[in-house]
Structure formats: C-alpha cells, structure tokens
Enzyme design. Structure first.
Site, PDB file in Angstrom:
ATOM      1  N   CYS A  86       0.865  -1.185   0.000  1.00 44.25           N
ATOM      2  CA  CYS A  86       0.000   0.000   0.000  1.00 44.25           C
ATOM      3  C   CYS A  86       0.899   1.232   0.000  1.00 44.25           C
ATOM      4  O   CYS A  86       1.171   1.829   1.041  1.00 44.25           O
ATOM      5  CB  CYS A  86      -0.902  -0.007   1.223  1.00 44.25           C
ATOM      6  SG  CYS A  86      -2.043  -1.374   1.219  1.00 44.25           S
ATOM      7  N   GLN A 288     -12.230  -8.523 -11.819  1.00 43.72           N
ATOM      8  CA  GLN A 288     -11.870  -7.282 -11.124  1.00 43.72           C
ATOM      9  C   GLN A 288     -11.813  -7.512  -9.618  1.00 43.72           C
ATOM     10  O   GLN A 288     -12.672  -8.199  -9.063  1.00 43.72           O
ATOM     11  CB  GLN A 288     -12.898  -6.193 -11.440  1.00 43.72           C
ATOM     12  CG  GLN A 288     -12.928  -5.769 -12.895  1.00 43.72           C
ATOM     13  CD  GLN A 288     -11.771  -4.852 -13.270  1.00 43.72           C
ATOM     14  OE1 GLN A 288     -10.942  -4.481 -12.438  1.00 43.72           O
ATOM     15  NE2 GLN A 288     -11.700  -4.495 -14.538  1.00 43.72           N
ATOM     16  N   CYS A 413      -6.088   0.726 -17.071  1.00 40.50           N
ATOM     17  CA  CYS A 413      -5.522   0.693 -15.716  1.00 40.50           C
ATOM     18  C   CYS A 413      -4.141   1.336 -15.695  1.00 40.50           C
ATOM     19  O   CYS A 413      -3.410   1.205 -14.722  1.00 40.50           O
ATOM     20  CB  CYS A 413      -5.468  -0.746 -15.201  1.00 40.50           C
ATOM     21  SG  CYS A 413      -4.541  -1.843 -16.275  1.00 40.50           S
TER      22      CYS A 413
HETATM   23  N1  SAH Z   1     -12.728  -6.471 -19.411  1.00 38.09           N
HETATM   24  C1  SAH Z   1     -12.422  -7.459 -18.434  1.00 38.09           C
HETATM   25  C2  SAH Z   1     -10.939  -7.854 -18.353  1.00 38.09           C
HETATM   26  C3  SAH Z   1      -9.929  -6.746 -18.349  1.00 38.09           C
HETATM   27  S1  SAH Z   1      -8.286  -7.225 -17.918  1.00 38.09           S
HETATM   28  C4  SAH Z   1     -12.928  -7.064 -17.079  1.00 38.09           C
HETATM   29  O1  SAH Z   1     -13.251  -5.900 -16.823  1.00 38.09           O
HETATM   30  O2  SAH Z   1     -13.047  -7.929 -16.192  1.00 38.09           O
HETATM   31  C5  SAH Z   1      -7.492  -7.444 -19.432  1.00 38.09           C
HETATM   32  C6  SAH Z   1      -7.774  -8.773 -20.085  1.00 38.09           C
HETATM   33  O3  SAH Z   1      -7.062  -8.776 -21.328  1.00 38.09           O
HETATM   34  C7  SAH Z   1      -7.288 -10.004 -19.345  1.00 38.09           C
HETATM   35  O4  SAH Z   1      -8.373 -10.892 -19.202  1.00 38.09           O
HETATM   36  C8  SAH Z   1      -6.195 -10.597 -20.248  1.00 38.09           C
HETATM   37  O5  SAH Z   1      -6.165 -12.004 -20.219  1.00 38.09           O
HETATM   38  C9  SAH Z   1      -6.598 -10.090 -21.593  1.00 38.09           C
HETATM   39  N2  SAH Z   1      -5.563  -9.944 -22.637  1.00 38.09           N
HETATM   40  C10 SAH Z   1      -4.262  -9.631 -22.483  1.00 38.09           C
HETATM   41  N3  SAH Z   1      -3.655  -9.473 -23.684  1.00 38.09           N
HETATM   42  C11 SAH Z   1      -4.615  -9.690 -24.630  1.00 38.09           C
HETATM   43  C12 SAH Z   1      -4.617  -9.653 -26.065  1.00 38.09           C
HETATM   44  N4  SAH Z   1      -3.526  -9.361 -26.754  1.00 38.09           N
HETATM   45  N5  SAH Z   1      -5.771  -9.904 -26.704  1.00 38.09           N
HETATM   46  C13 SAH Z   1      -6.912 -10.190 -26.013  1.00 38.09           C
HETATM   47  N6  SAH Z   1      -6.959 -10.233 -24.656  1.00 38.09           N
HETATM   48  C14 SAH Z   1      -5.827  -9.993 -23.973  1.00 38.09           C
END
Ligand code: SAH
Length: 459
Positions: A86, A288, A413
């Site tokens: 943190c 999340q 993020c």
């Molecule tokens: N929209 C979702 C996940 C966001 S996190 C939510 O809000 O819960 C980002 C996601 O992107 C992860 O699940 C990861 O596995 C995926 N990811 C990472 N690189 C990627 C790529 N090149 N193409 C597609 N998905 C990807």
C-alpha cells in the site's frame, strides 16, 4: 568530460519535496537534479541521505521530517503496513484522490498532448479499506515454521503477516486458516533456491454478493501430502468455501499459477454479481478485484457507450465477459475477444447463466481477431477496449481507425499507455471527449480511467 553532480552518495541534505512519482515516492530537486525518496510528500521539508547518485537522477532515504504535509497520516510502523504493497497508505484518502486525479491530467497533457479533454473529478470509495476480493500469498519457511505474507520490496524474502488492510475480512481469514491448516498437517513450503518442497502459494477469492469462497492451493509437486485431511479441514474451518482447487506449478518461475488445475472439492467456479449480472469465476480467470468500484466503472462505460439497442458492439480484452454482458442488455449484438481460453469458457457460461443470447465470444489476441473480423465484414458501432497495463497493440488501434466505429470506450488501468493510445486514435480521426478516473485500488498508486472517444465528422 564528466560533469560533477550536485550531490554525492552518502551525503546528508535538506530538501523540500515538490512532487510524487507515479509509484508514490517524493521528488526533491537539488539544482534541478531530481532525487526520489520513498515516503516524502509534496510540501514537506526533510533531511535526506543520498543512497544512490546516478547521472540524471538519484535516490534517497528519509532521515528526518522537519515539516509535515497536512495530507500525511500516521500509520503503525509494523511489517503489515511496511510491506503490504500500500504505497499511499501514509497519505489521507483525500490526498490520494487528488494525487491520482492530477496524475491523470498531467499524463494526458504530457504524453497524450490532449489539451482540451475534460477530466472529471475522480470517483473514490466511501470506505477505502477492506475492498479486495482476492489474495495470492507466497508461502515460505522460517525457523522451521510455515510463513505466508508479502515479499520485501526488490527481494524474494517473505514477511509473515496476518492480514492486509485492503483485503476483505473473508479473504484475510481464508489465507490465515489455510496457513494454519497446512502448518498443522506439516505440508512443507516450497524453497525457491533449492526448487524443493511443496506449497508455493495460497490463493483466495471471494464473491462479495454471494458469500462464496474459493481457495486455490498452488504446489510444485503434483501430489499434496495429506490431501484428504487438508480438504476435510478446509471444509470444516472455512464454512463459506464452495470450491477447493489445486494448481500445479513445477517450474522455476515468478509466475504464480502453473499449467495443471484440478478441482479437489466442490465447484469449479464461484459466483458473484455485478449489478444484476451473475458471473461464474474460475481459478485462472481475470476478475476485477474491487467489486464495489467495478460497478461504478462499468456503469460509466455503459453511459459512455450510450446504446440504443441497435448497435453492434465489440468488447476487446473481455476477460470473463463482464463488460460484454453488461453492454449486451442494451445492444443489438456484442462480440467479445480475450486471449485466455478459460476466461472465454467462463464468458460463454456467463452469457447462458444470465439468459443473454446476443453475445458471442472468441479466443485469441484482440490485435489478430478483430482485424480478421473486420475483413469478414464484422464492423462495430461501438468498440470497447480494456487492455492490460501495456495498453493496446498498435495493430488493434490501426484496425479501429480503419473500421471507424462511431464511439470508442477505452477502459484503462495505466494512464501512461492510455495517453499514448489516445494520441494515436486522435491522429486517426477520433476526439477524446471525456475521461473519468475511478479509484479501483485505494491505498495503492494504481488508477483506473474510462474514456469516451467519438469519431470526428468527415472521417
Ligand atoms: N474487461 C475485463 C478484463 C480486463 S483485464 C474485465 O473488466 O473484467 C485485461 C484482459 O485482457 C485479461 O483478461 C487478459 O487475459 C486479456 N488480454 C491480455 N492481452 C490480450 C490480447 N492481446 N488480446 C486479447 N486479450 C488480452
């Protein structure tokens, strides 16, 4: 010719901090030469010891505070607070929110060269503690005793801790109970140096709306000694448990989860709700970590998508389909794409679970699948991206620029990669209308944003 630096290693100097870095260290300047000092806050006067003096910048340690920032809050000087990850815990919550909002504004101007974008005041939490629904805790051994907790910064030394201030109490409890049980049963910890031993990590995940708990035992070996007893004890002592999973990671690696996953007891998934949508979450899928703020974030994404029911939507980086299913309720059709196959299995299951029939999901890299869809004639009216920290692949951004969806909703993020990508989209015909920072990770330096972009007329 070597230039002399204004400070040398081991000097003691008096400074005034001017700024905070993106990882929460104080920045002081001596004749324009920046020195980064953990725990220093803007406006504070302090004595600092120079630890390292590189060519362009140095590092220091805070020795004495002469004048405190009004935003400083005292935190106990113990291991849980020192190593718990943190980085902003010593700043009042109001100060943290200000810092994050400023960071977003600065980065959008400096990296994105976006001068007239509206950045709204950040949306914070009413209670910025005990929000995380997941923990992944490394396990080790000290003086013959099983320990679990945090890594010391820049080291592989584990500090034994009993809780984290940002985790939900149920998650803290699950980790502690697991540690006790494994210790009582004499399950040996994995030893990183010798690559021997068994137990590497304990993971716990909790559905805040459903009260369902998943524990994952991550071992080096494919067998767990006393497995049957272990499972019995978990069921007896953690009544909320609905899923006990075993993951084997036999490699020498910092990556936590390995290739093989089996269910030892109960379901393969736990369930949770975001708003009215029910989600199945398996051990390997991204979900999340802050359920309260996730709802805030997705509501904003939905507002920015501004759907009438007639739109085709693409949700890139869709994970287990969380945003896709949120949007599907208001769209004609949603296409989700995600690289982790297990997450796509969850996404399909989640669509079914909620009786949502207008969502389709595909496994693959967004930068490969979406260009392919585009060639096949699948075009989005609204395109949502929610990439990991490194941002969108340029090939994906190029496809968006060619495809010309009227609206792009960018969930990010990492403000730095967001700013970089927004610049590319702006140059390709989009206008960033507004950016809403959301505090998904109080007490840490992380900041989440959702942005709305519209295709400029004439494009
Ligand atoms: N929209 C979702 C996940 C966001 S996190 C939510 O809000 O819960 C980002 C996601 O992107 C992860 O699940 C990861 O596995 C995926 N990811 C990472 N690189 C990627 C790529 N090149 N193409 C597609 N998905 C990807």
């Amino acid at each position: 010719m070597s230039r002399t630096l204004p400070v040398n290693k081991n000097d003691y100097i008096d400074v005034v901090f001017e700024d905070l870095t993106h990882d929460g260290a104080g920045v002081a300047k001596v004749e324009g030469y920046p020195i980064f000092v953990p725990n220093g806050l803007p406006g504070e006067k302090a004595k600092v010891k120079v630890i390292k003096a590189n060519k362009g910048y140095g590092f220091g340690r805070l020795i004495e505070l002469y004048e405190k920032s009004p935003y400083r809050v005292d935190i106990p000087n113990n291991e849980k607070h020192k190593y718990g990850g943190c980085q902003l815990e010593h700043i009042s919550y109001e100060g943290q929110l200000q810092y994050k909002e400023n960071q977003v504004r600065q980065v959008l101007t400096r990296i994105g060269k976006l001068e007239d974008v509206i950045v709204h005041p950040i949306l914070g939490m009413d209670n910025p503690l005990q929000y995380r629904n997941k923990a992944q805790v490394p396990v080790g051994e000290k003086d013959g005793k099983l320990i679990a907790g945090f890594f010391k910064p820049r080291s592989h030394e584990i500090v034994d801790t009993d809780e984290s201030v940002i985790q939900l109490p149920e998650v803290n409890e699950a980790v502690q109970v697991m540690k006790e049980i494994c210790s009582e049963l004499g399950i040996p910890a994995y030893q990183e140096e010798s690559h021997k031993g068994v137990l590497r990590h304990i993971m716990a995940r909790y559905g805040k709306q459903t009260g369902e708990l998943m524990v994952v035992i991550i071992t080096k070996t494919s067998e767990i000694p006393q497995q049957k007893k272990l499972v019995e004890e978990i069921i007896a002592r953690l009544p909320k448990v609905k899923s006990i999973v075993h993951n084997v990671n036999s490699k020498r690696t910092n990556v936590i989860l390995g290739e093989k996953t089996t269910v030892l007891w109960g379901n393969e998934v736990i369930y949770d709700y975001i708003g009215d949508v029910k989600f199945a979450i398996s051990a390997l899928s991204f979900y999340q970590v802050n359920p309260v703020q996730t709802k805030v974030l997705y509501d904003k994404a939905l507002e920015y998508a501004n759907l009438s029911g007639e739109e085709n939507v693409i949700d890139a980086y869709c994970g287990i389909g969380t945003i896709s299913l949120f949007l599907a309720q208001k769209a004609k059709k949603v296409f989700g794409v995600e690289v982790v196959p297990e997450a796509i299995e969850d996404a399909k299951r989640n669509a079914e679970l909620n009786g949502i029939k207008n969502a389709e999901f595909a496994v693959g890299e967004a930068e490969i699948v979406i260009p392919k869809w585009y060639k096949e004639g699948i075009v989005a009216d609204v395109l949502v991206v929610d990439p990991p920290r490194k941002g969108c692949d340029e090939a994906l951004l190029r496809t968006i620029i060619d495809m010309k969806p009227k609206k792009v909703v960018y969930v990010s993020c990492n403000p730095a990669t967001l700013a970089r990508d927004l610049r590319i989209l702006e140059d390709g015909g989009y206008k960033t209308v507004e950016v809403q920072p959301v505090d998904m990770f109080p007490m840490t330096t992380h900041v989440e944003c959702v942005s709305q972009l519209l295709l400029k007329e004439g494009n």
